[in-house]
Design a protein around this motif. Structure first.
Motif, PDB file in Angstrom:
ATOM      1  N   LEU A   1      25.812  30.656 -34.469  1.00  0.00           N
ATOM      2  CA  LEU A   1      27.409  29.926 -33.976  1.00  0.00           C
ATOM      3  C   LEU A   1      27.326  30.904 -32.323  1.00  0.00           C
ATOM      4  CD1 LEU A   1      28.385  29.900 -37.502  1.00  0.00           C
ATOM      5  CD2 LEU A   1      27.404  27.951 -36.284  1.00  0.00           C
TER       6      LEU A   1
ATOM      7  N   THR B   1      30.184  30.934 -30.403  1.00  0.00           N
ATOM      8  CA  THR B   1      31.652  31.717 -31.985  1.00  0.00           C
ATOM      9  C   THR B   1      32.745  30.623 -30.535  1.00  0.00           C
ATOM     10  OG1 THR B   1      31.656  33.521 -30.583  1.00  0.00           O
ATOM     11  CG2 THR B   1      30.396  33.613 -32.403  1.00  0.00           C
TER      12      THR B   1
ATOM     13  N   THR C   1      32.281  27.206 -31.276  1.00  0.00           N
ATOM     14  CA  THR C   1      32.313  26.498 -32.848  1.00  0.00           C
ATOM     15  C   THR C   1      34.111  26.586 -32.773  1.00  0.00           C
ATOM     16  OG1 THR C   1      30.876  28.257 -33.288  1.00  0.00           O
ATOM     17  CG2 THR C   1      32.382  28.085 -35.261  1.00  0.00           C
TER      18      THR C   1
ATOM     19  N   ARG D   1      30.188  33.699 -40.192  1.00  0.00           N
ATOM     20  CA  ARG D   1      31.359  32.864 -39.948  1.00  0.00           C
ATOM     21  C   ARG D   1      32.602  32.343 -40.120  1.00  0.00           C
ATOM     22  NH1 ARG D   1      34.817  30.550 -38.585  1.00  0.00           N
ATOM     23  NH2 ARG D   1      35.335  28.459 -38.137  1.00  0.00           N
TER      24      ARG D   1
END
Length: 262
Positions: free
Chosen positions: A189, A191, A194, A231
């Motif tokens: 991911l 970040t 995201t 996450r």
């Protein structure tokens, strides 16, 4: 709470001479700081930069003087630190540090630039491929992974001010962007995206000509990526364009992980 910062300083001695680095470090107090393009050997640094109060430091140095290099500053020492990927072609340029912090393994990387004439593009893409193999091996060994640094690629059109004009420029070529696609396909991911998928004007590098920074004509080249198991621990990810001293600005990641001093 654990705060991590990454910053391509474009010469650690230079940003220190400007009176910026140590003041910023003392004010910001990151738990972990990853630097790229340090352009120095540890023995070229003053003691206050080499060992700031409260920090352990680790270094990967290029054989070529005044070139590349990465460093790790951290308040708690890692369980182990590996200098390089174990591949001499890349490791002689001082591009990578791999640090095991127990809760996660952090990889600090300065990815190659493909160069304006694309002459270094094959070198860059081989580094990228071997880097992905490295982090995948860490995950297969049961480790959570964070990697950060100057990836030298803007992923999507939203990640640079002038995508149409730069389709054939290194840093935004399809082959470079496809590598980040593969990273995302493996579950990692980005970040910042995201949390802020639609934020425009979010850049981390500006060319040092034509007042690009003042006009915010930039590129987002600096990232924190995490393996998907981390996450739930992400509290924030940020870009800090107000921090001067380099043609890049710092990026940060805040995780819900307790530190020893909390």
């Amino acid at each position: 709470m654990l705060t991590l910062y990454s910053w391509n300083v474009n010469g650690l001695r230079a940003v220190h001479r400007k009176g910026i680095f140590l003041d910023w470090l003392a004010r910001t107090q990151p738990d972990i700081l990853c630097l790229q393009e340090t352009k120095c050997r540890p023995d070229q640094l003053s003691e206050d930069v080499l060992h700031p109060p409260g920090y352990y430091t680790y270094w990967a140095v290029s054989e070529r003087p005044g070139y590349s290099g990465v460093a790790l500053y951290c308040k708690q020492p890692p369980l182990s630190v590996q200098v390089g990927l174990g591949l001499p072609d890349f490791d002689r340029e001082g591009r990578t540090l791999v640090a095991d912090f127990g809760d996660f393994t952090l990889v600090n990387a300065y990815f190659p630039n493909g160069s304006r004439d694309h002459s270094r593009l094959p070198f860059k893409m081989q580094y990228n491929a071997d880097f992905l193999d490295t982090i995948e091996n860490l995950r297969q060994g049961g480790q959570s992974v964070i990697f950060c640094g100057d990836v030298n690629t803007a992923h999507q059109p939203i990640d640079l001010a002038r995508p149409r004009q730069n389709m054939n420029a290194t840093g935004f070529m399809p082959i470079e962007r496809e590598w980040i696609d593969r990273v995302v396909e493996r579950g990692y991911l980005d970040t910042y995206r995201t949390l802020y998928p639609d934020t425009t004007g979010a850049y981390t590098w500006w060319a040092q000509v034509t007042f690009s920074r003042q006009k915010n004509v930039g590129w987002r080249l600096d990232y924190f990526f995490i393996s998907p198991d981390l996450r739930p621990r992400v509290m924030d990810a940020a870009i800090h364009p107000d921090v001067l001293g380099s043609d890049h600005c710092p990026v940060s990641l805040t995780l819900a992980i307790e530190t020893d001093d909390q």
